[in-house]
Motif scaffolding. Structure first.
Motif, short mmCIF file in Angstrom:
data_model
loop_
_atom_site.label_atom_id
_atom_site.label_comp_id
_atom_site.label_asym_id
_atom_site.label_seq_id
_atom_site.Cartn_x
_atom_site.Cartn_y
_atom_site.Cartn_z
N MET A 119 28.73 27.83 41.11
CA MET A 119 28.93 28.76 41.54
C MET A 119 30.55 28.70 40.88
SD MET A 119 27.92 32.07 42.12
CE MET A 119 27.92 32.66 43.39
N VAL A 120 31.54 29.42 39.45
CA VAL A 120 32.87 29.71 39.49
C VAL A 120 33.64 30.96 40.29
CG1 VAL A 120 33.86 29.72 37.46
CG2 VAL A 120 31.47 29.02 37.51
N TYR A 121 34.58 29.99 40.22
CA TYR A 121 35.60 30.67 41.33
C TYR A 121 37.23 31.00 40.86
CZ TYR A 121 31.89 29.91 45.53
OH TYR A 121 30.73 29.66 46.26
N LEU A 122 37.70 31.90 40.93
CA LEU A 122 39.48 31.47 40.50
C LEU A 122 39.77 31.63 42.56
CD1 LEU A 122 40.68 34.61 39.04
CD2 LEU A 122 41.30 34.83 40.99
N GLU B 153 33.94 33.54 29.60
CA GLU B 153 33.92 33.15 28.69
C GLU B 153 34.57 33.91 27.15
OE1 GLU B 153 30.31 31.66 28.33
OE2 GLU B 153 31.09 29.80 30.03
N LYS B 154 34.69 35.24 27.87
CA LYS B 154 35.47 36.62 26.92
C LYS B 154 36.41 37.28 27.59
CE LYS B 154 31.32 39.70 28.25
NZ LYS B 154 31.26 40.30 27.95
N MET B 155 37.10 36.37 28.03
CA MET B 155 38.13 36.78 29.08
C MET B 155 39.88 36.83 27.66
SD MET B 155 41.13 33.73 30.19
CE MET B 155 39.63 33.32 31.34
N HIS B 156 40.26 37.80 27.87
CA HIS B 156 41.97 37.90 26.73
C HIS B 156 42.76 37.01 26.92
CE1 HIS B 156 40.34 41.09 23.97
NE2 HIS B 156 39.58 41.18 24.65
N TRP C 42 44.48 25.09 28.02
CA TRP C 42 42.75 24.95 28.43
C TRP C 42 42.23 25.88 28.17
CZ3 TRP C 42 41.82 29.75 29.57
CH2 TRP C 42 43.26 30.81 29.93
N GLU C 43 40.77 26.04 27.22
CA GLU C 43 39.79 26.65 27.06
C GLU C 43 38.94 27.49 27.84
OE1 GLU C 43 38.00 25.69 23.61
OE2 GLU C 43 39.67 23.93 22.80
N PRO C 44 38.71 29.14 28.23
CA PRO C 44 37.36 29.49 28.30
C PRO C 44 36.16 28.62 29.22
CG PRO C 44 39.22 31.39 27.62
CD PRO C 44 38.95 30.00 26.93
N GLU C 45 35.53 27.59 28.02
CA GLU C 45 34.62 27.20 28.07
C GLU C 45 35.19 26.10 29.50
OE1 GLU C 45 35.56 28.41 25.70
OE2 GLU C 45 34.08 29.92 24.75
N MET D 183 40.57 39.57 32.68
CA MET D 183 39.55 39.64 32.71
C MET D 183 38.70 40.53 32.49
SD MET D 183 38.60 35.65 34.16
CE MET D 183 39.85 35.76 35.61
N ASN D 184 37.01 40.53 32.36
CA ASN D 184 36.33 41.62 33.45
C ASN D 184 35.73 41.36 34.57
OD1 ASN D 184 36.13 43.67 31.47
ND2 ASN D 184 33.98 43.21 30.61
#
Lengths: 98, 98
Positions: A1-4, A74-77, A84-87, B66-67
């Motif tokens: 799971m990915v967290y912020l 991965e779709k963030m603006h 870093w990169e979203p991936e 981000m969404n």
């Protein structure tokens, strides 16, 4: 799971301890006080327990943790230059090419 | 669609302009530099255009959008005292009871 994970912590020393722990757990610093990355569920539980004990001044220590979807990350603006990169945030890409 | 916006902006005046705009667009300040809330798609487009023009120093102005999923927001962990509830962020609850 990915967290912020995001925080407002007044005390410098405490703020640094939290940042160091999040980085050690493998999260990436996407802003000064915002970290994103994958966490195994046992690490997530341990982190929550550790944070709850450390952040003992509710009017000075504020932190949020949220599940994120890899596809949303991965779709963030992004505006501005970041290292870093979203991936990387969703754990799909581990190496940074500069 | 619900969005999270987070920034590191060096210049005080510019940072305040962005915060004021995000609040005016209906987002809620969940941390000093993190905002969450629903945005209609035409408002999202206008906001992105406005931000791209304002944040013209890529090494000093960093912002991510981000969404978010309403169900992830509503399940967030919060440490510390905050003046909002997760349901407000996804636009499901508009009134704050203190």
């Amino acid at each position: 799971m990915v967290y912020l994970v995001s925080y407002d912590i007044e005390e410098d020393r405490k703020r640094k301890r939290v940042a160091d722990r999040l980085l050690a757990d493998g999260l990436i610093r996407v802003q000064y006080s915002v970290f994103i990355g994958p966490l195994k569920s046992h690490l997530h539980e341990k982190l929550l327990t550790w944070l709850s004990q450390l952040l003992d001044k509710p009017e000075k220590d504020r932190l949020i943790i949220m599940n994120m979807r890899a596809e949303d990350i991965e779709k963030m603006h992004i505006l501005g230059e970041v290292e870093w990169e979203p991936e990387m945030l969703s754990g799909k890409q581990h190496t940074l090419f500069l």
